[in-house]
Design a protein around this motif. Structure first.
Motif, PDB file in Angstrom:
ATOM      1  N   UNK A 193      -8.725  -1.692  -1.080  1.00 35.70           N
ATOM      2  CA  UNK A 193      -9.274  -0.691  -1.751  1.00 35.70           C
ATOM      3  C   UNK A 193      -8.600  -0.486  -2.928  1.00 35.70           C
ATOM      4  N   UNK A 194      -9.231   0.363  -4.082  1.00 32.55           N
ATOM      5  CA  UNK A 194      -8.359   0.625  -5.189  1.00 32.55           C
ATOM      6  C   UNK A 194      -8.889   2.172  -5.539  1.00 32.55           C
ATOM      7  N   UNK A 195      -8.077   3.130  -5.465  1.00 31.96           N
ATOM      8  CA  UNK A 195      -6.726   2.843  -5.069  1.00 31.96           C
ATOM      9  C   UNK A 195      -6.585   2.522  -3.609  1.00 31.96           C
ATOM     10  N   UNK A 196      -5.148   2.159  -3.208  1.00 34.40           N
ATOM     11  CA  UNK A 196      -4.978   1.955  -1.673  1.00 34.40           C
ATOM     12  C   UNK A 196      -5.522   2.967  -0.791  1.00 34.40           C
ATOM     13  N   UNK A 197      -5.574   2.566   0.498  1.00 39.17           N
ATOM     14  CA  UNK A 197      -5.962   3.739   1.560  1.00 39.17           C
ATOM     15  C   UNK A 197      -4.852   4.882   1.454  1.00 39.17           C
ATOM     16  N   UNK A 198      -3.570   4.651   1.517  1.00 41.80           N
ATOM     17  CA  UNK A 198      -2.513   5.775   1.565  1.00 41.80           C
ATOM     18  C   UNK A 198      -2.555   6.449   0.366  1.00 41.80           C
ATOM     19  N   UNK A 199      -2.637   5.999  -1.000  1.00 38.54           N
ATOM     20  CA  UNK A 199      -2.864   6.691  -2.070  1.00 38.54           C
ATOM     21  C   UNK A 199      -3.935   7.493  -2.195  1.00 38.54           C
ATOM     22  N   UNK A 200      -5.137   7.185  -1.599  1.00 39.51           N
ATOM     23  CA  UNK A 200      -6.341   7.998  -1.471  1.00 39.51           C
ATOM     24  C   UNK A 200      -5.998   9.379  -0.689  1.00 39.51           C
ATOM     25  N   UNK A 206      -5.501  13.226  -1.337  1.00 40.84           N
ATOM     26  CA  UNK A 206      -6.051  14.479  -0.624  1.00 40.84           C
ATOM     27  C   UNK A 206      -5.095  15.474   0.016  1.00 40.84           C
ATOM     28  N   UNK A 207      -3.885  14.904   0.364  1.00 37.18           N
ATOM     29  CA  UNK A 207      -2.773  15.781   0.903  1.00 37.18           C
ATOM     30  C   UNK A 207      -2.481  16.929  -0.198  1.00 37.18           C
ATOM     31  N   UNK A 208      -2.338  16.415  -1.300  1.00 38.12           N
ATOM     32  CA  UNK A 208      -1.998  17.283  -2.559  1.00 38.12           C
ATOM     33  C   UNK A 208      -3.086  18.548  -2.737  1.00 38.12           C
ATOM     34  N   UNK A 209      -4.182  18.207  -2.200  1.00 38.19           N
ATOM     35  CA  UNK A 209      -5.327  19.311  -2.273  1.00 38.19           C
ATOM     36  C   UNK A 209      -4.958  20.378  -1.126  1.00 38.19           C
ATOM     37  N   UNK A 210      -4.881  19.669   0.328  1.00 36.95           N
ATOM     38  CA  UNK A 210      -5.195  20.534   1.307  1.00 36.95           C
ATOM     39  C   UNK A 210      -3.958  20.656   2.290  1.00 36.95           C
ATOM     40  N   UNK A 211      -2.859  19.610   2.212  1.00 33.49           N
ATOM     41  CA  UNK A 211      -1.550  19.769   2.818  1.00 33.49           C
ATOM     42  C   UNK A 211      -1.922  19.415   4.372  1.00 33.49           C
ATOM     43  N   UNK A 212      -1.059  19.890   5.078  1.00 34.48           N
ATOM     44  CA  UNK A 212      -1.305  19.731   6.702  1.00 34.48           C
ATOM     45  C   UNK A 212      -1.066  18.320   7.146  1.00 34.48           C
ATOM     46  N   UNK A 213      -1.977  18.277   8.117  1.00 28.19           N
ATOM     47  CA  UNK A 213      -2.050  16.932   8.653  1.00 28.19           C
ATOM     48  C   UNK A 213      -3.425  15.995   8.469  1.00 28.19           C
ATOM     49  N   UNK A 214      -3.177  14.686   7.980  1.00 30.98           N
ATOM     50  CA  UNK A 214      -4.603  14.105   7.671  1.00 30.98           C
ATOM     51  C   UNK A 214      -4.335  12.670   8.377  1.00 30.98           C
ATOM     52  N   UNK A 215      -5.793  12.290   8.753  1.00 32.51           N
ATOM     53  CA  UNK A 215      -5.688  11.069   9.484  1.00 32.51           C
ATOM     54  C   UNK A 215      -6.919  10.269   8.636  1.00 32.51           C
ATOM     55  N   UNK A 216      -6.658   9.080   8.725  1.00 35.11           N
ATOM     56  CA  UNK A 216      -7.913   8.137   7.981  1.00 35.11           C
ATOM     57  C   UNK A 216      -9.100   8.076   9.127  1.00 35.11           C
ATOM     58  N   UNK A 217     -10.285   8.164   8.725  1.00 31.01           N
ATOM     59  CA  UNK A 217     -11.568   8.065   9.425  1.00 31.01           C
ATOM     60  C   UNK A 217     -12.229   7.063   8.919  1.00 31.01           C
ATOM     61  N   UNK A 218     -13.111   6.694   9.936  1.00 36.22           N
ATOM     62  CA  UNK A 218     -14.111   5.727   9.684  1.00 36.22           C
ATOM     63  C   UNK A 218     -15.257   5.717  10.708  1.00 36.22           C
ATOM     64  N   UNK A 219     -16.569   5.742  10.183  1.00 37.35           N
ATOM     65  CA  UNK A 219     -17.501   5.830  11.142  1.00 37.35           C
ATOM     66  C   UNK A 219     -17.504   4.377  12.038  1.00 37.35           C
ATOM     67  N   UNK A 220     -17.860   4.458  13.308  1.00 41.45           N
ATOM     68  CA  UNK A 220     -17.821   3.341  14.192  1.00 41.45           C
ATOM     69  C   UNK A 220     -19.064   3.368  14.921  1.00 41.45           C
ATOM     70  N   UNK A 221     -19.285   2.209  15.406  1.00 37.85           N
ATOM     71  CA  UNK A 221     -20.418   1.998  16.100  1.00 37.85           C
ATOM     72  C   UNK A 221     -20.409   2.818  17.331  1.00 37.85           C
ATOM     73  N   UNK A 222     -21.532   3.619  17.364  1.00 40.56           N
ATOM     74  CA  UNK A 222     -21.660   4.537  18.450  1.00 40.56           C
ATOM     75  C   UNK A 222     -21.084   4.002  20.073  1.00 40.56           C
ATOM     76  N   UNK A 227       0.804  -0.895   0.050  1.00 46.57           N
ATOM     77  CA  UNK A 227       0.182   0.169  -0.191  1.00 46.57           C
ATOM     78  C   UNK A 227       0.937   1.094  -0.067  1.00 46.57           C
ATOM     79  N   UNK A 228       2.004   1.219   0.794  1.00 47.10           N
ATOM     80  CA  UNK A 228       2.767   2.453   0.921  1.00 47.10           C
ATOM     81  C   UNK A 228       3.471   2.510  -0.340  1.00 47.10           C
ATOM     82  N   UNK A 229       4.083   1.612  -1.130  1.00 46.70           N
ATOM     83  CA  UNK A 229       4.648   1.581  -2.425  1.00 46.70           C
ATOM     84  C   UNK A 229       3.825   2.239  -3.269  1.00 46.70           C
ATOM     85  N   UNK A 230       2.515   1.888  -3.533  1.00 45.74           N
ATOM     86  CA  UNK A 230       1.376   2.312  -4.326  1.00 45.74           C
ATOM     87  C   UNK A 230       1.505   3.618  -4.276  1.00 45.74           C
ATOM     88  N   UNK A 231       1.685   4.433  -2.919  1.00 44.68           N
ATOM     89  CA  UNK A 231       1.360   5.837  -2.338  1.00 44.68           C
ATOM     90  C   UNK A 231       2.731   6.584  -2.789  1.00 44.68           C
TER      91      UNK A 231
END
Length: 285
Positions: free
Chosen positions: A136-143, A147-163, A44-48
């Protein structure tokens, strides 16, 4: 904006939830079908576009280093028998592409990331937790890199979890949303469901600015008496752009046995060489 060239892989954990299998073998080397778990994160990292891979290890992890080294006896034997070495191509690195750092004490994820500070230097970097198998395609880190190319800064991967599961995750206080991007207004480590600011949980992929290392250097303890990466990141909110990226794909939590088995079945069902036989087995079960 600097390119994200380096990635940190915190792999110093003891893998106690998989004992006795992990008594002598790192949990990151447990195979999902025919590839060890760590290999999926590396691919995944290589793809990114990652160029340098930083392993933060502990005692007993030398098998991981061996996996990504040349295996002269194996390769010579395969060549002599006329077998292709292509199957080993993804396990090979050029000298210097992998760096090994020892985390001498199990003081938490924030401490593990801080251990890589000298190699990361003054560059943005990625962090990948191999326990989270992201399909996923593309992989998570590539996604995330896109996104980083658009907004820069810090990015964290997010997912809706059960409340009712917020006390198992770092949770985002969300701001404005734009497609898969959510502005991060705050971060809370493992809040009780009654006080959680959302159910948007942080999962095991990050793109971070090097300034986080200065905060981690203070070695402040957080939840569980450990140095929490989430606590350090919270201090960057308002000082640097900060967003969550909702992964477009499927995450398998391979940190426990049930998630690991589900991941193995999911990967096997995606493989044309295995899926038909597995379908037959599952239908008879």
């Amino acid at each position: 904006m600097h390119k994200v060239r380096k990635a940190v892989f915190p792999i110093g954990g003891l893998g106690t939830r998989f004992l006795p299998a992990t008594k002598a073998m790192p949990k990151e080397m447990l195979p999902v079908v025919d590839r060890p778990l760590i290999q999926y994160a590396i691919d995944e990292a290589r793809e990114a576009g990652i160029e340098q891979f930083i392993f933060v290890t502990s005692r007993g992890k030398s098998l991981i280093e061996d996996h990504f080294d040349h295996a002269f006896e194996l390769e010579e034997t395969m060549e002599r028998r006329g077998k292709s070495l292509d199957i080993l191509a993804d396990t090979r690195f050029a000298p210097g592409d992998i760096a090994i750092v020892r985390q001498q004490e199990p003081l938490g994820l924030g401490h593990a990331v801080w251990c890589a500070r000298r190699i990361v230097g003054d560059e943005p970097f990625a962090v990948l937790l191999p326990d989270d198998l992201m399909l996923g395609r593309p992989g998570c880190l590539k996604q995330m890199v896109d996104a980083y190319a658009r907004v820069g800064g810090n990015l964290i991967c997010a997912e809706e979890v059960a409340p009712d599961q917020t006390d198992k995750y770092g949770i985002i206080t969300p701001g404005s949303a734009d497609g898969v991007l959510t502005e991060v207004k705050g971060l809370v480590e493992k809040p009780a469901p009654a006080v959680a600011p959302s159910n948007l949980g942080i999962i095991g992929r990050y793109i971070l600015q090097p300034e986080v290392m200065d905060i981690l250097a203070q070695q402040e303890e957080g939840a569980g008496g450990e140095i929490q990466l989430t606590d350090a990141l919270a201090q960057l909110i308002g000082r640097q752009p900060f967003h969550g990226v909702t992964f477009q794909g499927t995450r398998h939590d391979c940190g426990d046995k049930r998630g690991f088995v589900r991941a193995t079945i999911a990967v096997a069902l995606s493989r044309p060489d295995i899926a038909p036989a597995l379908h037959d087995l599952l239908e008879r079960a």
